[in-house]
Write a protein that holds these residues in place. Structure first.
Motif, PDB file in Angstrom:
ATOM      1  N   PRO A 236     118.350   1.571 100.710  1.00 17.70           N
ATOM      2  CA  PRO A 236     117.084   2.230 101.042  1.00 17.70           C
ATOM      3  C   PRO A 236     116.466   1.617 102.293  1.00 17.70           C
ATOM      4  CG  PRO A 236     116.745   0.681  99.265  1.00 17.70           C
ATOM      5  CD  PRO A 236     118.219   0.643  99.593  1.00 17.70           C
ATOM      6  N   ALA A 237     115.464   2.276 102.831  1.00 10.55           N
ATOM      7  CA  ALA A 237     114.755   1.723 103.988  1.00 10.55           C
ATOM      8  C   ALA A 237     114.035   0.445 103.592  1.00 10.55           C
ATOM      9  CB  ALA A 237     113.757   2.747 104.525  1.00 10.55           C
ATOM     10  N   TRP A 238     113.946  -0.483 104.525  1.00 14.14           N
ATOM     11  CA  TRP A 238     113.296  -1.760 104.235  1.00 14.14           C
ATOM     12  C   TRP A 238     111.769  -1.640 104.282  1.00 14.14           C
ATOM     13  CZ3 TRP A 238     116.572  -0.747 108.317  1.00 14.14           C
ATOM     14  CH2 TRP A 238     115.986  -0.586 109.568  1.00 14.14           C
ATOM     15  N   ILE A 239     111.241  -0.453 104.581  1.00  9.44           N
ATOM     16  CA  ILE A 239     109.792  -0.263 104.564  1.00  9.44           C
ATOM     17  C   ILE A 239     109.348   0.433 103.276  1.00  9.44           C
ATOM     18  CG2 ILE A 239     109.664  -0.140 107.066  1.00  9.44           C
ATOM     19  CD1 ILE A 239     109.251   2.895 106.767  1.00  9.44           C
ATOM     20  N   MET A 240     110.206   0.520 102.284  1.00 11.51           N
ATOM     21  CA  MET A 240     109.842   1.186 101.038  1.00 11.51           C
ATOM     22  C   MET A 240     110.401   0.426  99.845  1.00 11.51           C
ATOM     23  SD  MET A 240     112.539   4.422 100.904  1.00 11.51           S
ATOM     24  CE  MET A 240     111.844   5.273 102.298  1.00 11.51           C
ATOM     25  N   LYS A 241     109.756   0.604  98.702  1.00 15.34           N
ATOM     26  CA  LYS A 241     110.292   0.065  97.460  1.00 15.34           C
ATOM     27  C   LYS A 241     111.473   0.941  97.028  1.00 15.34           C
ATOM     28  CE  LYS A 241     107.248  -3.257  96.969  1.00 15.34           C
ATOM     29  NZ  LYS A 241     106.254  -3.319  95.892  1.00 15.34           N
ATOM     30  N   VAL A 304     134.210   1.338  99.002  1.00 14.69           N
ATOM     31  CA  VAL A 304     132.843   1.570  98.549  1.00 14.69           C
ATOM     32  C   VAL A 304     132.323   2.854  99.179  1.00 14.69           C
ATOM     33  CG1 VAL A 304     130.470   0.693  98.595  1.00 14.69           C
ATOM     34  CG2 VAL A 304     132.382  -0.900  98.305  1.00 14.69           C
ATOM     35  N   HIS A 305     131.598   3.650  98.376  1.00 12.90           N
ATOM     36  CA  HIS A 305     130.826   4.775  98.918  1.00 12.90           C
ATOM     37  C   HIS A 305     129.441   4.240  99.273  1.00 12.90           C
ATOM     38  CE1 HIS A 305     133.834   7.698  97.774  1.00 12.90           C
ATOM     39  NE2 HIS A 305     133.746   7.359  96.499  1.00 12.90           N
ATOM     40  N   ALA A 306     129.084   4.264 100.545  1.00  9.69           N
ATOM     41  CA  ALA A 306     127.797   3.730 100.983  1.00  9.69           C
ATOM     42  C   ALA A 306     126.818   4.870 101.229  1.00  9.69           C
ATOM     43  CB  ALA A 306     127.968   2.893 102.248  1.00  9.69           C
ATOM     44  N   VAL A 307     125.588   4.690 100.762  1.00 11.06           N
ATOM     45  CA  VAL A 307     124.537   5.695 100.892  1.00 11.06           C
ATOM     46  C   VAL A 307     123.335   5.045 101.553  1.00 11.06           C
ATOM     47  CG1 VAL A 307     123.038   7.316  99.677  1.00 11.06           C
ATOM     48  CG2 VAL A 307     125.336   6.822  98.783  1.00 11.06           C
ATOM     49  N   GLY A 308     122.824   5.645 102.632  1.00  8.11           N
ATOM     50  CA  GLY A 308     121.667   5.109 103.325  1.00  8.11           C
ATOM     51  C   GLY A 308     120.545   6.119 103.379  1.00  8.11           C
ATOM     52  N   TYR A 309     119.344   5.678 103.020  1.00  3.22           N
ATOM     53  CA  TYR A 309     118.184   6.563 102.978  1.00  3.22           C
ATOM     54  C   TYR A 309     117.195   6.167 104.080  1.00  3.22           C
ATOM     55  CZ  TYR A 309     114.166   9.061 100.917  1.00  3.22           C
ATOM     56  OH  TYR A 309     113.095   9.889 100.684  1.00  3.22           O
ATOM     57  N   CYS A 310     116.798   7.141 104.909  1.00  3.22           N
ATOM     58  CA  CYS A 310     115.816   6.923 105.959  1.00  3.22           C
ATOM     59  C   CYS A 310     116.298   5.799 106.893  1.00  3.22           C
ATOM     60  CB  CYS A 310     114.451   6.630 105.348  1.00  3.22           C
ATOM     61  SG  CYS A 310     113.087   6.559 106.521  1.00  3.22           S
ATOM     62  N   LEU A 311     115.492   4.764 107.127  1.00  2.24           N
ATOM     63  CA  LEU A 311     115.923   3.683 108.010  1.00  2.24           C
ATOM     64  C   LEU A 311     117.137   2.960 107.452  1.00  2.24           C
ATOM     65  CD1 LEU A 311     112.520   2.043 109.054  1.00  2.24           C
ATOM     66  CD2 LEU A 311     113.736   3.947 110.089  1.00  2.24           C
ATOM     67  N   ARG A 330     136.310  -1.181 104.462  1.00  2.71           N
ATOM     68  CA  ARG A 330     135.876  -1.128 103.072  1.00  2.71           C
ATOM     69  C   ARG A 330     135.027   0.100 102.746  1.00  2.71           C
ATOM     70  NH1 ARG A 330     133.122  -6.819 102.179  1.00  2.71           N
ATOM     71  NH2 ARG A 330     132.665  -6.532 104.404  1.00  2.71           N
ATOM     72  N   LEU A 331     134.503   0.779 103.740  1.00  2.00           N
ATOM     73  CA  LEU A 331     133.662   1.945 103.488  1.00  2.00           C
ATOM     74  C   LEU A 331     134.532   3.191 103.330  1.00  2.00           C
ATOM     75  CD1 LEU A 331     130.666   1.383 105.947  1.00  2.00           C
ATOM     76  CD2 LEU A 331     130.886   0.716 103.535  1.00  2.00           C
ATOM     77  N   ALA A 332     134.548   3.738 102.117  1.00  3.96           N
ATOM     78  CA  ALA A 332     135.319   4.961 101.875  1.00  3.96           C
ATOM     79  C   ALA A 332     134.610   6.172 102.446  1.00  3.96           C
ATOM     80  CB  ALA A 332     135.545   5.135 100.371  1.00  3.96           C
ATOM     81  N   THR A 333     133.299   6.236 102.275  1.00  2.38           N
ATOM     82  CA  THR A 333     132.492   7.329 102.811  1.00  2.38           C
ATOM     83  C   THR A 333     131.115   6.794 103.178  1.00  2.38           C
ATOM     84  OG1 THR A 333     131.509   8.018 100.698  1.00  2.38           O
ATOM     85  CG2 THR A 333     133.632   9.015 101.301  1.00  2.38           C
ATOM     86  N   LEU A 334     130.398   7.574 104.009  1.00  2.00           N
ATOM     87  CA  LEU A 334     129.006   7.313 104.324  1.00  2.00           C
ATOM     88  C   LEU A 334     128.202   8.550 103.947  1.00  2.00           C
ATOM     89  CD1 LEU A 334     130.507   5.272 106.296  1.00  2.00           C
ATOM     90  CD2 LEU A 334     128.541   5.547 107.814  1.00  2.00           C
ATOM     91  N   SER A 335     127.105   8.355 103.235  1.00  2.00           N
ATOM     92  CA  SER A 335     126.173   9.441 102.958  1.00  2.00           C
ATOM     93  C   SER A 335     124.833   9.061 103.562  1.00  2.00           C
ATOM     94  CB  SER A 335     126.031   9.676 101.454  1.00  2.00           C
ATOM     95  OG  SER A 335     127.242  10.174 100.904  1.00  2.00           O
ATOM     96  N   MET A 336     124.360   9.888 104.477  1.00  2.00           N
ATOM     97  CA  MET A 336     123.125   9.629 105.205  1.00  2.00           C
ATOM     98  C   MET A 336     122.061  10.596 104.696  1.00  2.00           C
ATOM     99  SD  MET A 336     124.245   7.433 107.666  1.00  2.00           S
ATOM    100  CE  MET A 336     123.247   7.686 109.125  1.00  2.00           C
ATOM    101  N   LEU A 337     120.993  10.068 104.121  1.00  2.00           N
ATOM    102  CA  LEU A 337     119.942  10.891 103.541  1.00  2.00           C
ATOM    103  C   LEU A 337     118.693  10.791 104.408  1.00  2.00           C
ATOM    104  CD1 LEU A 337     120.322   9.861  99.775  1.00  2.00           C
ATOM    105  CD2 LEU A 337     121.678  11.505 101.106  1.00  2.00           C
ATOM    106  N   ALA A 338     118.369  11.882 105.111  1.00  2.00           N
ATOM    107  CA  ALA A 338     117.175  11.939 105.969  1.00  2.00           C
ATOM    108  C   ALA A 338     117.128  10.756 106.927  1.00  2.00           C
ATOM    109  CB  ALA A 338     115.913  11.993 105.114  1.00  2.00           C
ATOM    110  N   ALA A 339     118.246  10.491 107.595  1.00  2.00           N
ATOM    111  CA  ALA A 339     118.375   9.333 108.473  1.00  2.00           C
ATOM    112  C   ALA A 339     118.788   9.785 109.865  1.00  2.00           C
ATOM    113  CB  ALA A 339     119.405   8.352 107.905  1.00  2.00           C
ATOM    114  N   ASN A 494     110.644  12.956 101.493  1.00  2.00           N
ATOM    115  CA  ASN A 494     110.909  12.383 100.171  1.00  2.00           C
ATOM    116  C   ASN A 494     111.218  13.450  99.136  1.00  2.00           C
ATOM    117  OD1 ASN A 494     110.385   9.656 100.983  1.00  2.00           O
ATOM    118  ND2 ASN A 494     108.192  10.082 100.884  1.00  2.00           N
ATOM    119  N   GLY A 495     110.375  14.489  99.092  1.00  2.00           N
ATOM    120  CA  GLY A 495     110.565  15.530  98.095  1.00  2.00           C
ATOM    121  C   GLY A 495     111.879  16.265  98.236  1.00  2.00           C
ATOM    122  N   GLY A 496     112.361  16.442  99.461  1.00  2.00           N
ATOM    123  CA  GLY A 496     113.634  17.123  99.657  1.00  2.00           C
ATOM    124  C   GLY A 496     114.808  16.330  99.129  1.00  2.00           C
ATOM    125  N   VAL A 497     114.732  15.004  99.248  1.00  2.00           N
ATOM    126  CA  VAL A 497     115.805  14.158  98.720  1.00  2.00           C
ATOM    127  C   VAL A 497     115.765  14.163  97.191  1.00  2.00           C
ATOM    128  CG1 VAL A 497     116.705  11.800  98.621  1.00  2.00           C
ATOM    129  CG2 VAL A 497     115.852  12.715 100.788  1.00  2.00           C
TER     130      VAL A 497
END
Length: 573
Positions: A236-241, A304-311, A330-339, A494-497
């Motif tokens: 997740p982004a480092w500016i959010m919980k 590993v499947h890596a997923v990144g949200y926002c930042l 080591r990264l099998a796939t990347l999933s970028m969510l609103a990034a 946020n709501g779209g994710v």
């Protein structure tokens, strides 16, 4: 990555930082110099354009005539004309009360002024484009503040409520204002929320398996009899919980992935303190993404499947490019969510990113060691001032109502800070200089290129995103040479994710770029890609499964050592 040198001698920085920090408390962190230079640029070019001045004068005269005549025309044609329905198109004036005199006059006057200022701040030759956007934005903010719906005497809904309740709504509104003021000043303890971390939000069972000075790594075991051999790591982004992705049981993305047979690992970032001021991007990469991968996939043969949200998605793309450069597969796939990975069209947020603005923020952060959450929140609220500021003023203070809290609002109020160096590097090197897209961003002292990434990418964007506009997110297809599946979903950042299956009024469009041999622009893609009703989550799972190994029996122990139950301790800081 080398740290940016300080632009002024240290002794001078102390004086400037104190002065700018004091100004920042009054301006909400905005640089007066940036606003003034944009306004001066606009004014001088307008003053030097007689044609534009004549056009605006003509608009003023015709607008005044329309303002006086429109209510009469509406009365004569029964409110069916185009001009009569114009005010109703603005959600601030949709109530029936706005159709009666004199409130119809107030709303039409306001909309005519809004049109005039739109014309006054656009189409002026010679002005810097960034300055033109800034002036247009600030004019819109000022107009939104002066809308007749914001004042008791010119809002028929508020006047009717006062008459109905004999002013009790204003008494409640004043009490609401006092409560908010005390909370803002830190002189009062906020009322406990109905949503509490670990009790009714962030409740998916898990365990902390790793901790360092910057992250806790949480593992969620799958509930299925078999599990995919490649675990999922969420950044997740480092500016959010982190628990935005484990909000409530019905909309928890973590829970959904777990129930689909994936072992999920989640990074929970520490809320930085003044002692963390010197932590930069390299530190976040090494202690965050890098440390988590070393726990989950210690061998080079692990996947590993890596997923990144926002930042977090921006960091993931940067890290994936560095790993590809260094031969780490080591990264099998990347999933970028609103990034985003390109920041040349980063929407209205880019209005606040200039050399003057970044320098001003750096001086503020030099005094604090970090950027406070409220200093960031003010900027995001300005991007949607009608929804996030003025509608709140009307409801809470004029109507005397309190907006019912929901899980997303509770999460949004659970704010975090950003360490000074990290925030400075992010603003300068990503936003201001766009180094990642240009192949100039350095990780471990060497530049990285997104074209080095070979892992397939699933890229999600949202239609109403004010933070990561979807046309900007779409550029990942131009900047990488791997297979990209692009998905556009309804909703905001946020709501779209958080579009769980069964969510009402949700739809998405999805297409694999490998199906086309030529580049397609975003507008053409939007027109050609069919809309599908429902959540994007079920469309993502087959994508992951197609790039995973055959299901196996879950390991008894798993990676890492259990240090305590989820949600861990960092989330409470």
């Amino acid at each position: 990555m080398k740290h940016s040198p300080l632009p002024r001698p240290e002794a001078q920085i102390d004086i400037d930082s104190v002065f700018h920090a004091g100004i920042g408390r009054l301006t909400g962190g905005l640089s007066p110099a940036a606003l003034t230079s944009a306004g001066l640029d606009w004014w001088m070019h307008l003053a030097g354009s007689p044609r534009k001045q004549a056009e605006l004068a003509q608009r003023a005269w015709s607008g005044a005539f329309e303002a006086w005549m429109t209510p009469l025309r509406c009365a004569l044609d029964g409110g069916e004309g185009r001009l009569c329905k114009r005010a109703a198109a603005d959600k601030r004036f949709r109530q029936e009360e706005w159709e009666s005199y004199p409130f119809n006059l107030f709303s039409h006057w306001f909309l005519i002024q809004q049109d005039w200022w739109q014309a006054a701040t656009s189409g002026i030759e010679g002005i810097e484009p960034a300055h033109a956007r800034m002036v247009e934005f600030m004019a819109r903010q000022t107009l939104d503040m002066m809308a007749p719906s914001n004042f008791i005497a010119t809002n028929p809904t508020v006047l009717a409520r006062i008459q109905e309740e004999r002013g009790a709504n204003l008494a409640r509104g004043f009490q609401n204002w006092l409560e908010d003021l005390h909370q803002l000043l830190g002189t009062d303890t906020p009322e406990p929320s109905d949503y509490r971390v670990g009790e009714n939000v962030a409740v998916t069972p898990g365990e902390v398996v790793f901790r360092n000075r910057l992250i806790e790594l949480i593992r969620y075991r799958p509930t299925t009899k078999t599990v995919r051999p490649e675990p999922i790591l969420v950044v997740p982004a480092w500016i959010m919980k982190y628990y935005i992705l484990d909000l409530s049981p019905h909309n928890s993305l973590v829970r959904y992935l777990r129930d689909q047979g994936f072992e999920v690992y989640m990074i929970s970032w520490k809320n930085p303190e003044k002692s963390d001021a010197d932590l930069g991007f390299n530190d976040y990469y090494d202690l965050g993404l890098g440390a988590a991968l070393d726990v989950i996939a210690p061998q080079q043969t692990d996947r590993v499947h890596a997923v990144g949200y926002c930042l977090g998605g921006t960091m993931l793309a940067t890290g994936a490019a560095a790993m590809a450069r260094d031969g780490d597969a080591r990264l099998a796939t990347l999933s970028m969510l609103a990034a985003q990975v390109d920041f040349t069209e980063a929407g209205e947020l880019s209005l606040f990113i200039s050399e003057s603005q970044v320098t001003f923020l750096e001086d503020i952060m030099a005094m604090q060691g970090y950027l406070r959450a409220d200093q960031m929140a003010g900027t995001f609220q300005m991007l949607r001032s009608n929804d996030l500021i003025w509608s709140r003023v009307i409801r809470h203070y004029l109507l005397g109502e309190r907006t019912a809290m929901n899980d997303l609002m509770a999460w949004n109020a659970d704010t975090t800070r950003m360490p000074a160096r990290m925030h400075s590097e992010y603003l300068r090197q990503f936003f201001l200089e766009n180094r990642l897209a240009r192949g100039q961003f350095e990780v471990a002292g060497r530049a990285v290129a997104l074209t080095d990434i070979t892992a397939p990418i699933f890229c999600l964007a949202t239609e109403k995103d004010h933070v990561s506009p979807w046309r900007s997110v779409y550029k990942i297809g131009l900047l990488t040479d791997t297979d990209v599946t692009f998905c556009l979903t309804a909703g905001g950042h946020n709501g779209g994710v958080l579009s769980e299956p069964g969510h009402p009024r949700r739809h998405h469009r999805i297409e694999d770029r490998a199906q086309r041999s030529d580049h397609v622009g975003p507008e053409e893609w939007l027109a050609d890609t069919p809309r599908r009703d429902g959540s994007w989550w079920p469309a993502w799972i087959p994508w992951l499964e197609a790039r995973s190994g055959s299901p196996v029996r879950p390991e008894a122990g798993g990676r890492g050592h259990a240090l305590g139950p989820a949600p861990g301790s960092y989330v409470f800081a």
